[in-house]
Design a protein around this motif. Structure first.
Motif, short mmCIF file in Angstrom:
data_model
loop_
_atom_site.label_atom_id
_atom_site.label_comp_id
_atom_site.label_asym_id
_atom_site.label_seq_id
_atom_site.Cartn_x
_atom_site.Cartn_y
_atom_site.Cartn_z
N UNK A 171 0.51 -1.18 0.04
CA UNK A 171 0.18 0.51 -0.08
C UNK A 171 0.80 1.36 0.14
N UNK A 178 1.74 6.22 -6.34
CA UNK A 178 1.62 8.17 -7.11
C UNK A 178 1.92 9.33 -7.32
N UNK A 187 -2.18 15.07 -0.66
CA UNK A 187 -2.23 13.63 -1.09
C UNK A 187 -2.23 13.37 -0.38
N UNK A 190 -4.14 12.28 2.91
CA UNK A 190 -4.85 11.74 3.95
C UNK A 190 -4.28 9.84 2.87
N UNK A 191 -4.34 9.93 1.80
CA UNK A 191 -3.35 8.40 1.86
C UNK A 191 -2.94 7.68 3.24
N UNK A 194 -6.30 7.37 5.34
CA UNK A 194 -7.15 6.10 4.33
C UNK A 194 -6.27 4.79 4.62
N UNK A 195 -5.08 4.16 4.82
CA UNK A 195 -4.49 3.49 4.91
C UNK A 195 -4.81 3.26 6.87
N UNK A 197 -7.14 3.65 8.73
CA UNK A 197 -8.15 3.71 9.06
C UNK A 197 -8.46 2.42 8.53
N UNK A 198 -8.25 1.47 7.31
CA UNK A 198 -7.51 0.58 6.23
C UNK A 198 -7.64 -0.72 7.49
#
Lengths: 206, 206, 206, 206
Positions: A171, A178, A187, A190-191, A194-195, A197-198
């Motif tokens: 990831x 990216x 960005x 935020x990634x 998100x990671x 959270x995942x």
DNA sequence: CATGAATGAGCCTTCATTCAT
DNA sequence: TATGAATGAAGGCTCATTCAT
């Protein structure tokens, strides 16, 4: 002696400059497309001089890679306490710190990612293996963190430590890819969220 | 007519053979290290013949890449129903199927991953962009699946669809990279499970 | 027999077509820059067919040259009566007729001049010698006319027949070279007059 | 400084040597039949060295041509006084001098004529145009001499200046072509006389 | 020690020619 | 007989590497 020292230091400095310039060339133009003359002329030295510092074109690549790897490792080393976390909260902070470090190093200069990931894997088997060894190393690092969490008890006892480590590192790798194309600090932040959270919540609706 | 047809078929066959052989060479030796003569002699044809079928060295790479991309896409196309899942259970199965397809295609021949990921990114800006475009496409695909899940309600409403897609694809990519070095079907299966756990349960202890 | 004949005739016709097309290609693109495939494809035949009519690339050039030479010679042959003139007036008319014939043939298609003068002299020694032989022949022709005039008495008895022939032919050659770049019938006529003035009157003021 | 200078001089010398050797090869073998390796090996240098001095095969031809043109122009420049002649006698001497200069330069080395006239016209449209431009220039030069003579009065007032210039230059050209095959100083002298007779007396019997 | 001139292995590409169909 | 697929010699050009200055 002092003169000797000074000369020695200048030599080292030029060597470092060559490595830095070669890195730039490899990142911008690619290893195969870069000529020794390109590196030398960009640095303003004769291309014969290059061979006083490095054995051949392949040699400089090794140095460039070592330099990059060293930078990444030393950036991570600061946070490198695989058993420092005793609670999930600690762990999250630790992971976040490590991620930030990585982003600081690799995200700050996307050329590093390019060289490490693409150029270095295309030259020959030994170097490719070395790069893959780094991936293994990263996986083992991540896995050891996870294993510690499992042992201590804040991570699932049935966690497939190895493969989860692969997934997490992948990831992060994807994020760096990216970033290669759309470099953007916001960005990246935020990634990172998100990671996390995942990792801690999953994607399912509650 | 039949003679004409046979001739035509032989031409197409040879063209395919050249693409296949070039793929092998690029995967094993690397694009830059492969000479046209290598491809031709491995195939047992004169190297002049190569130029009857492809304009130049770069041209064959394009064909190789297109072939690989086509194989991946057509493998995925079978499972390509972005809105088929209406429950989390459906979605899990769908994701698993897609993952299996990818593994079937890319995992069956690790050379594909190598060429697509490493060789193709080191030749040209245009080709590199094309490869990165594929990554974008994959991300958008994954994201659209996730978005559908959020809309329908079986995925978290606050899911960062884009970045989660990046993370998931990255995890899969990392698995393929692992596979590049330690190809093993059982290992792939376990990774698949680990990723699913990560996605649906997270890593935290209950 | 008739079928045999027809086939024979078709063969000859194709042979002539190939010569004509090769001439076009050589004139437009140059001998070295023209490929057999160019000639064949322009004619709409397979390039293998070419080799059924001519031994090799060099062979067709010989035929093209022979064809051109033949055309020039036959154009001149009509006027070719080296001893027909018994007065200066006759001679002038004769020279004018010959000049007109030359212009009719070579001036009508400047490509002939180009091939004869430039392409044919650049290929190898034998062909170059053959071309130079033509110059010699032309010189001898002109000289024989002049010598006849001297013998008969309407030309200066002390005329350096050989070198004057060279000069006159060179003048005509220069006109053809001019024509190569600025083809113009009127211009050719005026040149013809200027040359005649030069020959019979000289350039000095009376 | 002196070392630097010597280095510089050696470079220039080698460059000149390459031009000279290329000229020899082109003249003897022809441009298309000459390989870079031929030039290099005749000169006893590696063929890679050639490319340190000239960009490509075409480039060296340009230099060879420029060198030849320069030699011709500078040879003519010495006698280049288009309005120096005020009497027919002066003019005759002037023309003779110019002719001698040309003969000295081109007649001394028939390879120059060959390269300028044949090789250079067979390579490229640009180069061919450049050569034809030289012909135009020569015609204009000759014409300007003639025009001056007409203006001053020692040449026929009704002289077709342009076409007579073409004819005269053509005659000279033909002599050079003769010389290509039968180089002979005595022959050149006789031709010169014959041309002068043609110009000033004509060929008719008195 | 720095330099850059020299070198030639190596590679891509073209095209005249052959020959099976 | 016509075809065009196959071939490989040939040649232009690049660039990593060496070495004399």
């Amino acid at each position: 002696m002092t003169a000797q020292d000074r000369r020695e230091r200048q030599k080292e400095e030029l060597q470092r400059d060559i490595v830095a310039t070669a890195f730039e060339c490899f990142a911008e133009t690619g290893y195969h497309q870069t000529g020794i003359a390109d590196i030398a002329s960009r640095l303003g030295i004769g291309h014969g001089t290059f061979y006083r510092y490095f054995a051949n074109k392949r040699d400089i690549l090794d140095h460039v890679i070592s330099d990059l790897v060293g930078r990444v490792v030393s950036a991570l080393a600061d946070e490198n306490r695989p058993d420092a976390a005793w609670t999930l909260e600690d762990y999250r902070r630790q992971v976040a710190r490590i991620g930030d470090s990585l982003i600081d190093v690799l995200g700050a200069d996307t050329r590093m990612t390019r060289v490490l990931l693409f150029e270095a894997t295309t030259v020959d088997a030994p170097l490719r293996d070395r790069m893959f060894g780094l991936l293994d190393f990263a996986r083992e690092m991540t896995a050891s963190y996870l294993r510690h969490g499992v042992d201590v008890g804040y991570l699932r006892p049935d966690l497939d430590v190895r493969n989860t480590a692969v997934a997490i590192n992948g990831a992060i790798l994807a994020m760096l890819l990216e970033d290669l194309r759309h470099p953007d600090g916001e960005s990246r932040r935020r990634f990172s969220e998100a990671l996390q959270h995942l990792m801690y919540v999953g994607i399912s609706a509650p």
